[in-house]
Design a protein around this motif. Structure first.
Motif, PDB file in Angstrom:
ATOM      1  N   ASN A 100      12.668  10.792  24.317  1.00 44.26           N
ATOM      2  CA  ASN A 100      12.536  11.370  25.654  1.00 44.26           C
ATOM      3  C   ASN A 100      11.652  10.522  26.571  1.00 44.26           C
ATOM      4  O   ASN A 100      11.572  10.779  27.763  1.00 44.26           O
ATOM      5  CB  ASN A 100      11.932  12.774  25.569  1.00 44.26           C
ATOM      6  CG  ASN A 100      10.498  12.754  25.068  1.00 44.26           C
ATOM      7  OD1 ASN A 100      10.257  12.349  23.927  1.00 44.26           O
ATOM      8  ND2 ASN A 100       9.557  13.189  25.878  1.00 44.26           N
ATOM      9  N   ASN A 101      10.990   9.500  26.014  1.00 37.64           N
ATOM     10  CA  ASN A 101      10.116   8.661  26.840  1.00 37.64           C
ATOM     11  C   ASN A 101      10.161   7.224  26.354  1.00 37.64           C
ATOM     12  O   ASN A 101       9.147   6.643  25.964  1.00 37.64           O
ATOM     13  CB  ASN A 101       8.680   9.187  26.817  1.00 37.64           C
ATOM     14  CG  ASN A 101       7.771   8.450  27.777  1.00 37.64           C
ATOM     15  OD1 ASN A 101       8.226   7.897  28.782  1.00 37.64           O
ATOM     16  ND2 ASN A 101       6.480   8.410  27.481  1.00 37.64           N
ATOM     17  N   ASP A 127      17.718  10.498  28.602  1.00 34.48           N
ATOM     18  CA  ASP A 127      17.091  11.798  28.528  1.00 34.48           C
ATOM     19  C   ASP A 127      16.569  12.304  29.867  1.00 34.48           C
ATOM     20  O   ASP A 127      16.175  13.462  29.975  1.00 34.48           O
ATOM     21  CB  ASP A 127      15.935  11.708  27.516  1.00 34.48           C
ATOM     22  CG  ASP A 127      15.501  13.056  26.986  1.00 34.48           C
ATOM     23  OD1 ASP A 127      14.591  13.665  27.585  1.00 34.48           O
ATOM     24  OD2 ASP A 127      16.074  13.502  25.975  1.00 34.48           O
ATOM     25  N   SER A 128      16.556  11.445  30.905  1.00 31.83           N
ATOM     26  CA  SER A 128      15.984  11.870  32.185  1.00 31.83           C
ATOM     27  C   SER A 128      16.471  10.958  33.297  1.00 31.83           C
ATOM     28  O   SER A 128      16.967   9.845  33.052  1.00 31.83           O
ATOM     29  CB  SER A 128      14.453  11.813  32.131  1.00 31.83           C
ATOM     30  OG  SER A 128      14.008  10.476  32.000  1.00 31.83           O
ATOM     31  N   LYS A 147      11.268  19.685  25.834  1.00 35.55           N
ATOM     32  CA  LYS A 147      11.214  18.392  26.511  1.00 35.55           C
ATOM     33  C   LYS A 147      12.500  17.583  26.500  1.00 35.55           C
ATOM     34  O   LYS A 147      12.630  16.625  27.278  1.00 35.55           O
ATOM     35  CB  LYS A 147      10.097  17.539  25.904  1.00 35.55           C
ATOM     36  CG  LYS A 147      10.364  17.066  24.473  1.00 35.55           C
ATOM     37  CD  LYS A 147       9.225  16.171  23.977  1.00 35.55           C
ATOM     38  CE  LYS A 147       9.519  15.588  22.616  1.00 35.55           C
ATOM     39  NZ  LYS A 147       8.470  14.666  22.151  1.00 35.55           N
ATOM     40  N   PHE A 148      13.447  17.899  25.652  1.00 33.19           N
ATOM     41  CA  PHE A 148      14.594  17.011  25.487  1.00 33.19           C
ATOM     42  C   PHE A 148      15.728  17.295  26.465  1.00 33.19           C
ATOM     43  O   PHE A 148      16.101  18.456  26.694  1.00 33.19           O
ATOM     44  CB  PHE A 148      15.147  17.109  24.063  1.00 33.19           C
ATOM     45  CG  PHE A 148      14.244  16.552  23.010  1.00 33.19           C
ATOM     46  CD1 PHE A 148      14.015  15.192  22.919  1.00 33.19           C
ATOM     47  CD2 PHE A 148      13.605  17.391  22.127  1.00 33.19           C
ATOM     48  CE1 PHE A 148      13.173  14.679  21.950  1.00 33.19           C
ATOM     49  CE2 PHE A 148      12.759  16.893  21.147  1.00 33.19           C
ATOM     50  CZ  PHE A 148      12.540  15.527  21.058  1.00 33.19           C
TER      51      PHE A 148
END
Length: 476
Positions: A139-140, A160-161, A205-206
């Motif tokens: 996720n990061n 993821d973002s 968070k995912f």
């Protein structure tokens, strides 16, 4: 077993065994058995011989068990996909446990490798895994990780973002490359597992919500350096049964169908999370049955929606390496504690939460058996605990072990191949144990155990006199 033999302190799922030396089928690796003199043998190697060569604690991996499970996983998903007119990709989820040797076992079986960090990526590459057979999660993901992934030609990056999409788009533009991507989505299906292991509900968070994912896909399709392949959804870990996967797939396929209006969506990755037995009370669904059920459910939903069945991908990890692992400890002390509901014996071993954090993190349950011999005592309610300065340092919360268990005995804890070494630490400055592969009567080291010298080698004040000199100058 009659209920009057079960003390109040024991959970309902734990029954008193007729024989506290037995090895429950499905919990132990396939080669585990007791020798003629009662000693535990794994991969044809006796527990006492393993202690003599490698010491304790040690994580033992039954190579035959791990390799056969990897082959079975590849076969199960491939056959299920072919039976429904499509193809399947199977990735080993490296987060469960990854080393160069393990990566080679998995690729020998035909699996790709799913990684979730630069370290896991480099381990897979060091094992000779073809980059196009690697999927990169997280996720990061840092810029340097994405640069490395694009440079080596990683097969898929699971974005993821929005930030990551733009970051990856900038990198591919600068490098003049095109990168295949999947978009991770949250289906809203809450897996029947521990909250920390459920990864598809909304408040975590995912990934993207199903409502927001279409915008992310539209942006990816605008960027010249990104190639959209499809959606990814992972609903959690240690899941039994097909129902959660079926419901999640149905929701994701609604979005998949909508996205087809803007271009091809050739792939759907449904993740992993397939459960295993940690105790004789656990009854996991066989992987072949899961594969057939999940693929059939996807095929039925595609038929209902009037869309072609895409290629499917899956990411088993725990279900392959988990049952192959056995942690070997030496008993240090025993202590009987009288409580209002009955007595419990505390058995302290020379490992603990530094080599298996799952009981402390999730309240995970495990089994245990004497390994150096068969016990002669009656079954006694016991709790196996570690050496760390934490009351929560529990290795096996509830187990019946022979009443004559004593200091110096070897104790074995099965089903520790997944998320034990991967989550290990140096808490209390404890060196991490060696990891040993056993097969055909031979044992070989695949990950060296740490020593006290290894721990001190990272301490600058120990390795140089710079810190001491600075301290002396400051005092003056």
């Amino acid at each position: 077993m009659s209920s009057d033999r079960t003390p109040v302190l024991a959970p309902e799922w734990l029954s008193v065994p007729d024989d506290p030396n037995d090895l429950a089928a499905g919990v132990w690796p396939i080669t585990a058995h007791r020798t003629g003199d009662g000693e535990l043998s794994i991969g044809g190697v006796a527990a006492s011989d393993l202690r003599a060569e490698f010491g304790t604690p040690a994580l033992l991996l039954d190579e035959e068990d791990a390799r056969s499970r990897a082959v079975a996983a590849q076969r199960a998903f491939t056959r299920a996909a072919e039976a429904n007119g499509t193809k399947a990709r199977v990735y080993y989820a490296g987060k469960a446990f990854l080393s160069v040797e393990i990566a080679r076992w998995m690729t020998d079986a035909g699996l790709g490798i799913d990684v979730a960090s630069r370290g896991e990526l480099e381990t897979a590459l060091a094992a000779g895994v073809a980059p196009e057979r690697i999927g990169f999660h997280g996720n990061n993901k840092q810029a340097h990780e994405l640069v490395r992934a694009v440079e080596v030609g990683v097969g898929t990056v699971i974005v993821d973002s929005d930030v990551e999409i733009e970051r990856l788009g900038t990198i591919t533009s600068r490098l003049g490359r095109t990168q295949n991507v999947l978009v991770r989505v949250r289906s809203g299906v809450h897996a029947d597992t521990h909250d920390f292991l459920a990864t598809a509900h909304e408040d975590q968070k995912f990934g993207y919500s199903l409502a927001d994912a279409a915008g992310a896909v539209a942006r990816i399709r605008e960027l010249e350096g990104l190639q959209f392949l499809g959606l990814h959804c992972h609903i959690g870990s240690q899941i039994f049964g097909v129902d959660g996967f079926r419901e999640s797939a149905a929701r994701v396929l609604e979005l998949h169908s909508e996205l087809l209006e803007g271009g091809d969506v050739p792939l759907m990755n449904l993740g992993g999370g397939f459960g295993i037995a940690y105790t004789r009370a656990d009854d996991p669904t066989p992987l072949a049955e899961l594969a057939r059920g999940i693929v059939a459910a996807v095929a039925e939903e595609c038929f209902r929606l009037g869309v072609a069945l895409p290629e499917l991908a899956f990411e088993p990890g725990r279900s392959i390496i988990g049952p192959s692992g056995v942690s070997l400890y030496e008993v240090g002390t025993t202590k009987r504690v009288g409580l209002s509901g009955g007595d419990r014996t505390y058995i302290s071993v020379d490992g603990g939460m530094s080599d298996n954090a799952r009981p402390a993190l999730y309240g995970a349950q495990y089994s245990a058996r004497l390994a150096s011999r068969e016990g002669a005592g009656e079954p006694e309610l016991s709790r196996v605990v570690g050496l760390h300065c934490e009351s929560g340092d529990i290795v096996v919360d509830h187990e019946y072990l022979p009443a004559d268990t004593a200091p110096g005995d070897l104790l074995a804890v099965p089903a520790t191949g997944a998320y034990c070494a991967a989550l290990s630490s140096n808490y209390n400055h404890t060196p991490r144990p060696p990891i040993v592969a056993v097969r055909g009567g031979r044992a070989r080291l695949i990950v060296r155990g740490e020593t006290i010298d290894d721990l001190l080698a990272r301490d600058v004040a120990y390795t140089t006199d710079a810190f001491g000199a600075d301290a002396e100058e400051g005092e003056e």
